[in-house]
Design an enzyme around this catalytic site. Structure first.
Site, PDB file in Angstrom:
ATOM      1  N   LYS A 171       0.873  -1.182   0.000  1.00  0.00           N
ATOM      2  CA  LYS A 171       0.000   0.000   0.000  1.00  0.00           C
ATOM      3  C   LYS A 171       0.903   1.221   0.000  1.00  0.00           C
ATOM      4  O   LYS A 171       2.045   1.137   0.442  1.00  0.00           O
ATOM      5  CB  LYS A 171      -0.894   0.006   1.238  1.00  0.00           C
ATOM      6  CG  LYS A 171      -2.004  -1.036   1.167  1.00  0.00           C
ATOM      7  CD  LYS A 171      -2.969  -0.845   2.316  1.00  0.00           C
ATOM      8  CE  LYS A 171      -3.998  -1.968   2.350  1.00  0.00           C
ATOM      9  NZ  LYS A 171      -4.732  -1.955   3.607  1.00  0.00           N
ATOM     10  N   HIS A 174       2.112   6.569   2.923  1.00  0.00           N
ATOM     11  CA  HIS A 174       1.439   7.869   2.803  1.00  0.00           C
ATOM     12  C   HIS A 174       1.964   8.868   3.830  1.00  0.00           C
ATOM     13  O   HIS A 174       2.880   8.590   4.593  1.00  0.00           O
ATOM     14  CB  HIS A 174      -0.078   7.699   2.894  1.00  0.00           C
ATOM     15  CG  HIS A 174      -0.530   7.088   4.181  1.00  0.00           C
ATOM     16  ND1 HIS A 174      -0.436   7.754   5.376  1.00  0.00           N
ATOM     17  CD2 HIS A 174      -1.057   5.872   4.450  1.00  0.00           C
ATOM     18  CE1 HIS A 174      -0.902   6.977   6.342  1.00  0.00           C
ATOM     19  NE2 HIS A 174      -1.275   5.831   5.809  1.00  0.00           N
ATOM     20  N   HIS A 177       2.571   7.919   7.449  1.00  0.00           N
ATOM     21  CA  HIS A 177       3.800   7.158   7.698  1.00  0.00           C
ATOM     22  C   HIS A 177       5.013   8.079   7.644  1.00  0.00           C
ATOM     23  O   HIS A 177       5.979   7.888   8.358  1.00  0.00           O
ATOM     24  CB  HIS A 177       3.979   6.048   6.657  1.00  0.00           C
ATOM     25  CG  HIS A 177       2.871   5.043   6.669  1.00  0.00           C
ATOM     26  ND1 HIS A 177       2.168   4.695   5.542  1.00  0.00           N
ATOM     27  CD2 HIS A 177       2.325   4.332   7.679  1.00  0.00           C
ATOM     28  CE1 HIS A 177       1.244   3.809   5.857  1.00  0.00           C
ATOM     29  NE2 HIS A 177       1.314   3.580   7.148  1.00  0.00           N
TER      30      HIS A 177
END
Length: 638
Positions: A171, A174, A177
């Protein structure tokens, strides 16, 4: 002159004052490495005589000022709690009684009931510049703070775990993070400088039904070459593709169902069901399924490591949800049932905090589900098992989770369940360091925000900005590499500008500018002070022998007053864990620095003056570098 002797010499200016006497009298003071402690200790001693109040009460009430024009230390008369006299009268009286010729302080200035104290310039300059230059990278660090017993170092260091970054494999990495990575890296550096034994853990989202889905996608569309070249992007694209197929398939099944068709067979062979079956093979430890999963994980970690290295970040352990065994979660589930912490509700198991914790707190903690109807354990159960296993493995003294504010409730629930299980002492060692959201973060080529894409965009933008100054651009040996470092500094400085809990908008134009309080401005200030040293062409010996009494200008003294504050700044930051505390200090220093250049010319001045001024700027260079490295920035020299 050695670092210690510079401070000893400062102490000898006051009869009866020694570095050791201050350290013994006032708890948690380290005058040998933090000269401000010596100044405070001396001032408390003098004020004890002046006010008749116990020095132990005075010392903690000597506060910082907001800016140098307000003094170096300030005392609010009411803080000493003297009855029967008005505080402003007391302040006046004490100021009059203050010795006329104190060696270290001028007579205080009174404003209302505040006494402002200014440090005398000459002794300060003579003590602080050698100290900073001698201690170098260690100025501001204090290794005794992390000792189990400061009087007996052989008992070893306290141990802290910092869990941060923690992206999900396949994933996007983003903005959340990114913030966790920047703040977590900083907190780990901060505790390392305070002498703790630090373990950095990255707790990856690397387990669950989505890995079944990913494996199916790889079987259908996977490309070995693409996987090896860029695993994170390849797996992500596969995941997006199979997800949209699954959604389309569900819609189709739903349509047929409404049309009255029998969809049992469609559902039994659906992608969703196949993914569930594949993941079941993983939890049952099927070798082929696990080998494929491990390959995806290992390749992703290798790629992450390269990106982290650009941010000056490393991890001691790449843990993850996959490391928590089904057995341990089942055991915790049973223990929670036996202790009446969770109860059955419509086939699922939940924790009703309002029945376990009295008053408002219990209601606020809500009713989280710990096991679904189909028997699968949820995050909370997994996190409980992981926390207890970690304590067993590391026997930590403290553990910090660097996770977004959106998880505030989840972590409160986690710590409370640990306490209810009978591990209050473990729960008390855990702390959640939270942060707000980043808004408006999308890359130039669309909205998927991988960290690599973000850093590439910022570096490109930075490169464009650098090219605008042709003269300077031509002197940079590696423009691409410098643009990358400056780009990373701009992302990090923007992230650390406000308090952690504030949301902020990702603003590429503002953060890559050399104007204003930005990462590039900070790097520019560091590079400029480095270049003065190159042009002055003086040796370390020249600087060590400089006649520092020549530094009498207000601009020079103000810079040294700021140098004096650095160890205190680090101490305060250990309490607040706010990177902005350090960043604000660094900008104060760079402002004082840039306004001093016209007044304290180095190159072209008379040689002795040149040596003294260069010694001053060399000390600034040390502190700027220390502060930037603490934040995780790579100071550039050109």
């Amino acid at each position: 002159m050695s670092a210690h002797s510079a401070i000893d010499e400062l102490a000898t200016m006051v009869a009866g004052l020694t570095v050791d006497s201050v350290a013994e009298k006032y708890p948690n003071t380290f005058p040998a490495i933090n000269p401000f402690d010596l100044y405070r200790g001396h001032l408390a001693n003098v004020l004890g005589d002046v006010t008749g109040v116990d020095t132990k009460i005075i010392y903690p009430n000597l506060s910082w000022t907001l800016s140098l024009d307000k003094g170096d230390l300030v005392l609010a008369a009411p803080s000493l709690r003297i009855k029967g006299k008005k505080p402003d009268e007391l302040a006046k009286e004490w100021a009059e009684k203050f010795p006329e010729n104190d060696p270290l302080f001028d007579k205080p200035v009174v404003i209302n009931y505040f006494l402002s104290f200014y440090v005398k310039g000459a002794p300060l300059v003579k003590a602080v510049i050698p100290l900073v230059r001698q201690l170098g990278a260690d100025y501001g660090r204090n290794a005794s703070l992390g000792l189990r017993d400061p009087k007996d170092p052989s008992k070893g260091k306290k141990r802290i775990i910092v869990e941060f970054s923690s992206p999900n494999i396949a994933k996007p990495f983003h903005a959340g993070h990114l913030r966790s990575t920047i703040i977590g890296g900083f907190i780990a550096n901060l505790y390392e400088g305070a002498g703790w034994d630090v373990t950095r853990i990255n707790y990856l989202g690397d387990w669950g039904k989505q890995y079944g889905l990913l494996a199916l996608a790889f079987e259908k569309y996977g490309d070995e070459e693409a996987l090896k070249a860029d695993p994170i992007n390849h797996l992500f694209h596969l995941y997006v593709r199979i997800n949209s197929e699954m959604t389309a398939e569900k819609e189709e099944t739903e349509k047929r169902k409404l049309a009255g068709e029998d969809v049992a067979e469609l559902e039994a062979n659906s992608l969703d069901e196949q993914a569930r079956r594949y993941f079941k093979k993983m939890t049952d430890r099927d070798e082929a399924a696990l080998a494929q999963w491990k390959r995806f994980r290992d390749l992703s970690i290798t790629r992450y490591k390269q990106t982290y290295a650009r941010l000056n970040i490393h991890f001691d352990e790449y843990s993850g949800e996959s490391q928590v065994s089904e057995d341990s979660m089942e055991k915790i589930g049973k223990e929670m049932e036996e202790k009446g912490i969770c109860k059955e509700d419509k086939g699922a198991m939940l924790v009703d905090f309002s029945a376990l914790v009295p008053g408002k707190e219990g209601k606020r903690l809500e009713k989280p589900i710990v096991r679904k109807k189909d028997g699968t354990a949820l995050y909370l159960t997994r996190d409980i098992s992981e926390l207890l296993a970690r304590h067993e493995k590391y026997n930590f003294d403290k553990m910090i989770y660097v996770v977004a504010s959106a998880q505030d409730l989840h972590l409160k629930q986690l710590f409370k369940i640990i306490e209810l299980l009978g591990h209050k002492e473990i729960a008390e060692k855990c702390q959640h360091v939270n942060f707000g959201l980043v808004q408006g973060m999308s890359t130039r080529k669309g909205t998927v925000k991988f960290l690599d894409d973000i850093l590439r965009d910022v570096a490109e933008k930075m490169h464009e900005t650098m090219k605008k100054n042709e003269n300077k651009y031509s002197q940079v040996a590696d423009p691409e590499g410098t643009a990358d470092t400056l780009g990373i500094s701009s992302v990090m400085a923007q992230d650390m500008t406000g308090k952690r809990n504030n949301n902020y908008t990702f603003n590429m134009d503002a953060m890559t500018s050399f104007e204003g309080d930005t990462g590039p401005y900070l790097q520019y200030a560091h590079a400029r002070v480095t270049s003065i040293r190159r042009r002055a062409d003086l040796t370390d010996e020249d600087l060590a022998n400089a006649d520092l009494t020549l530094l009498s200008e207000p601009h020079a003294i103000n810079i040294v007053r700021l140098l004096l504050q650095w160890p205190d700044t680090v101490q305060t930051t250990l309490k607040t864990l706010e990177p902005t505390t350090v960043l604000t200090y660094l900008f104060k220093m760079t402002h004082a620095l840039s306004s001093s250049y016209d007044h304290l010319q180095v190159v072209g001045s008379e040689r002795e003056l040149m040596k003294a001024r260069m010694a001053l700027y060399d000390a600034v260079h040390v502190v700027l570098g220390n502060g930037m490295r603490l934040l995780g920035l790579n100071p550039v020299d050109r």
